[in-house]
Design a protein around this motif. Structure first.
Motif, PDB file in Angstrom:
ATOM      1  N   SER A  35      39.693  14.437  24.818  1.00  0.00           N
ATOM      2  CA  SER A  35      40.971  13.598  25.229  1.00  0.00           C
ATOM      3  C   SER A  35      41.426  12.374  24.305  1.00  0.00           C
ATOM      4  O   SER A  35      42.562  12.125  23.905  1.00  0.00           O
ATOM      5  CB  SER A  35      40.953  13.267  26.568  1.00  0.00           C
ATOM      6  OG  SER A  35      40.537  14.270  27.440  1.00  0.00           O
TER       7      SER A  35
ATOM      8  N   SER B 228      43.426  18.915  21.881  1.00  0.00           N
ATOM      9  CA  SER B 228      43.146  17.959  23.111  1.00  0.00           C
ATOM     10  C   SER B 228      43.871  18.572  24.337  1.00  0.00           C
ATOM     11  O   SER B 228      43.189  18.472  25.237  1.00  0.00           O
ATOM     12  CB  SER B 228      43.606  16.429  22.828  1.00  0.00           C
ATOM     13  OG  SER B 228      43.429  15.679  23.997  1.00  0.00           O
TER      14      SER B 228
ATOM     15  N   GLY C 128      40.880  19.252  26.392  1.00  0.00           N
ATOM     16  CA  GLY C 128      40.687  17.982  27.065  1.00  0.00           C
ATOM     17  C   GLY C 128      41.309  17.900  28.348  1.00  0.00           C
ATOM     18  O   GLY C 128      41.581  18.886  29.066  1.00  0.00           O
TER      19      GLY C 128
END
Length: 408
Positions: A194, A259, A263
């Motif tokens: 992230s 991401s 994430g």
């Protein structure tokens, strides 16, 4: 006895339920020590001040290298303020050290990097201390730790357990610990993914800075042995800047996509993604548009074609002795090389107006000290006493390819 055990289990369950919802930000506001809060607040205020001063100064003076470092530092300080992240604090320290190293190598003389590095050190110290307090707070109120800060053996007997039940409980505890460790590892991995857009943005900004750094510019222009080689070096520099901006945007976009796929999709993660891709676009785009770099690439190509074909502009002019080192157009910062000398030329062929000519150092040109142009004298006096020069230059950058003195 059973009532007491039931009451204690309920209390511990409620305490654990509350601890799971006590995030680090909530702990920082309600339970962290005063010294820890003071350290983090002072470090962030110092980092904000240094980043803001460097950002404003770089924007006013068009020092894009300073802006390229101040922007991620400002963003990292904002993330630390919101999440108290140790990783971002370390990234802030590395960003400040990179700024200091760039100023040292480039000779710009900036001290903002060292000041920001000091703020980064205090931010790292404060966030790591906050994390230690937070972990101690969680462990002291969890089911596996003590209850109310008092562990077994302090004024109470350890309850008797049958060997079979003890073995089963130990196996269950190990299984829970293994599951908790796997979950923690998975959570750490997703957290890293992230925050990956920030890493992409940081490396992208570094690419932009390297493309406009004095060290890279010296490698291109200092070895030019002719006016054509010099203007080719400048054209390569313009192309490198555009490529660096494009690479920075693509790198940030790739990290954002990765991401988003691997994430955590939260509000903060979305904000990080937006900021990480917005800063390279706005910073690089502003530099490319404000300095007209695509137009400079085209104009440099036209001048190279003029030199190769021999179709150059020619004029016989007086050159003013008030010359100074200069550079061709571009997004310059401090400490950039100056491979040309700017002269002012005037004659009837220029319409009686001063026109700038840029003479490369490789030509080894110098004015005739015994026949200098005198602005305080009349044209007739300068015709008899001041030497004129036949200038052959390019049409766009007025880069002198050949200069010859004319007899008096």
């Amino acid at each position: 006895m059973s009532g007491t055990i039931s009451w204690r289990r309920k209390a511990v369950f409620i305490g654990e339920w509350l601890m799971e919802r006590t995030t680090k930000s909530i702990f920082y506001r309600k339970y962290a020590s005063k010294q820890c809060r003071s350290n983090v607040t002072a470090a962030l205020a110092f980092a904000y001040s240094c980043a803001a001063v460097s950002l404003c100064a770089g924007a006013v003076s068009r020092d894009y290298a300073a802006v390229a470092v101040a922007v991620p530092a400002f963003v990292l300080a904002s993330v630390i303020l919101a999440t108290k992240s140790r990783l971002c604090a370390v990234a802030l320290l590395l960003c400040a050290c990179a700024d200091a190293a760039m100023a040292l190598v480039g000779g710009g003389g900036r001290i903002s990097g060292w000041l920001l590095a000091a703020g980064g050190v205090f931010a790292v110290r404060g966030t790591f201390r906050l994390h230690s307090e937070y972990r101690a707070f969680i462990e002291s109120n969890s089911l596996s730790g003590s209850f109310g800060g008092v562990g077994p053996g302090f004024g109470a007997f350890v309850p008797y357990k049958a060997p079979e039940k003890a073995a089963a409980g130990e196996a269950a505890r190990r299984r829970r610990d293994a599951e908790a460790a796997a979950e923690a590892k998975k959570f750490a991995g997703r957290t890293f993914v992230s925050l990956l857009p920030f890493a992409g943005m940081f490396f992208g900004i570094c690419l932009i800075w390297l493309s406009i750094s004095p060290v890279f510019m010296r490698l291109l222009v200092c070895g030019a042995q002719s006016p054509e080689a010099l203007i080719r070096a400048y054209r390569l520099w313009y192309i490198t800047i555009v490529s660096a901006v494009a690479a920075a945007v693509l790198l940030s976009a790739a990290c954002v996509v990765f991401s988003a796929c691997r994430g955590m999709i939260t509000v903060k993660a979305i904000q990080i993604m937006a900021l990480s891709i917005a800063f390279p676009i706005f910073l690089g785009g502003y530099m490319v548009v404000s300095e007209h770099i695509p137009s400079l690439i085209v104009r440099a190509g036209e001048d190279i074609a003029q030199i190769q074909s021999g179709r150059l502009k020619e004029a016989t002019v007086w050159l003013s002795p008030k010359s100074r080192p200069a550079r061709l157009p571009g997004p310059y910062g401090k400490g950039q090389p100056e491979p040309v000398t700017r002269y002012g030329g005037i004659s009837r062929e220029t319409g009686g107006r001063w026109v700038h000519f840029y003479v490369p150092e490789c030509l080894g040109f110098s004015l005739d000290e015994n026949a200098l142009y005198n602005e305080d004298r009349s044209i007739e006096w300068n015709m008899k006493n001041a030497r004129r020069y036949l200038i052959s230059c390019t049409g766009n950058f007025s880069l002198v390819v050949n200069v010859k003195p004319v007899d008096l």
